[in-house]
Design a protein around this motif. Sequence first.
Motif, mmCIF file in Angstrom:
data_model
loop_
_atom_site.group_PDB
_atom_site.id
_atom_site.type_symbol
_atom_site.label_atom_id
_atom_site.label_comp_id
_atom_site.label_asym_id
_atom_site.label_seq_id
_atom_site.Cartn_x
_atom_site.Cartn_y
_atom_site.Cartn_z
ATOM 1 N N GLN A 36 16.114 -17.456 21.547
ATOM 2 C CA GLN A 36 16.064 -18.112 20.249
ATOM 3 C C GLN A 36 14.725 -17.749 19.605
ATOM 4 N N LYS A 38 12.744 -18.765 16.123
ATOM 5 C CA LYS A 38 12.639 -19.446 14.835
ATOM 6 C C LYS A 38 11.694 -18.679 13.925
ATOM 7 N N LEU A 46 16.269 -18.772 26.400
ATOM 8 C CA LEU A 46 17.067 -19.975 26.660
ATOM 9 C C LEU A 46 17.648 -19.953 28.079
ATOM 10 N N THR A 60 15.098 -25.557 28.426
ATOM 11 C CA THR A 60 16.201 -25.382 27.477
ATOM 12 C C THR A 60 16.963 -26.696 27.339
ATOM 13 N N ASN A 63 21.749 -29.359 24.934
ATOM 14 C CA ASN A 63 22.581 -29.058 23.764
ATOM 15 C C ASN A 63 23.018 -27.592 23.742
ATOM 16 N N PHE A 64 22.302 -26.765 24.476
ATOM 17 C CA PHE A 64 22.609 -25.336 24.536
ATOM 18 C C PHE A 64 23.300 -25.034 25.857
ATOM 19 N N ILE A 78 26.371 -24.181 21.043
ATOM 20 C CA ILE A 78 25.470 -25.261 20.651
ATOM 21 C C ILE A 78 26.353 -26.457 20.364
ATOM 22 N N PRO A 81 24.608 -29.030 16.795
ATOM 23 C CA PRO A 81 23.444 -28.384 16.166
ATOM 24 C C PRO A 81 22.671 -29.358 15.284
ATOM 25 N N ASP A 85 17.686 -26.366 14.990
ATOM 26 C CA ASP A 85 18.287 -25.268 15.742
ATOM 27 C C ASP A 85 18.525 -24.045 14.870
ATOM 28 N N TYR A 89 19.291 -15.932 16.839
ATOM 29 C CA TYR A 89 19.668 -15.946 18.252
ATOM 30 C C TYR A 89 19.933 -14.516 18.695
ATOM 31 N N VAL A 114 21.878 -24.206 9.668
ATOM 32 C CA VAL A 114 22.490 -25.522 9.872
ATOM 33 C C VAL A 114 22.300 -26.349 8.605
#
Lengths: 115, 115
Positions: A36, A38, A46, A60, A63-64, A78, A81, A85, A89, A114
Amino acid sequence: DAMVIQNPRYQVTQFGKPVTLSCSQTLNHNVMYWYQQKSSQAPKLLFHYYDKDFNNEADTPDNFQSRRPNTSFCFLDIRSPGLGDAAMYLCATSISRGGSQETQYFGPGTRLLVL
Amino acid sequence: AQSVAQPEDQVNVAEGNPLTVKCTYSVSGNPYLFWYVQYPNRGLQFLLKYITGDNLVKGSYGFEAEFNKSQTSFHLKKPSALVSDSALYFCAVRAVSTGGFKTIFGAGTRLFVKA
């Protein structure tokens, strides 16, 4: 040409709506990674699969999740999300021979938004 | 606690001169060490990794890195820089952490190679 393919290149999802990103490879590599990244930040690993063995990074979030139904495909799920997030990716593959001789091949990435 | 530091936000070097991008780390146990590169408007690429063996690791695009256990460093080097080497470079360290393995990336060093 042998390569790492990620679809779609851009994915828009809603807050809390499960989303799946896909990665496929024609390199027949035994290791597949999900990163991941950002905006304006360093990447974050991850998890990765070594053959069928799933290796989660210690930090990690739950949620993943990931699935690797066969050598060629690997999915990133995911579950719920959040706005945080939103990221690029990246999927990567490598063939592990042990030791320091290894090269990872990256796909072009899927940018997740998102709303 | 596990950490990795890239002490220089930016490195400037003239084309043809040797370049060094610094990385130091702090882990418990034996680390796995990595270098990645991100070219402008392009995806992440893998340069090299160190797990064990020869302290000098050769990677892609003529780059190499030297593992120095006593100084806990893993500096990236290239004997003769090219303008096309201008990019963002990330060092990463992977080691056992609470809850399993954890990979930490440095904040990145931006390399500018001037013609």
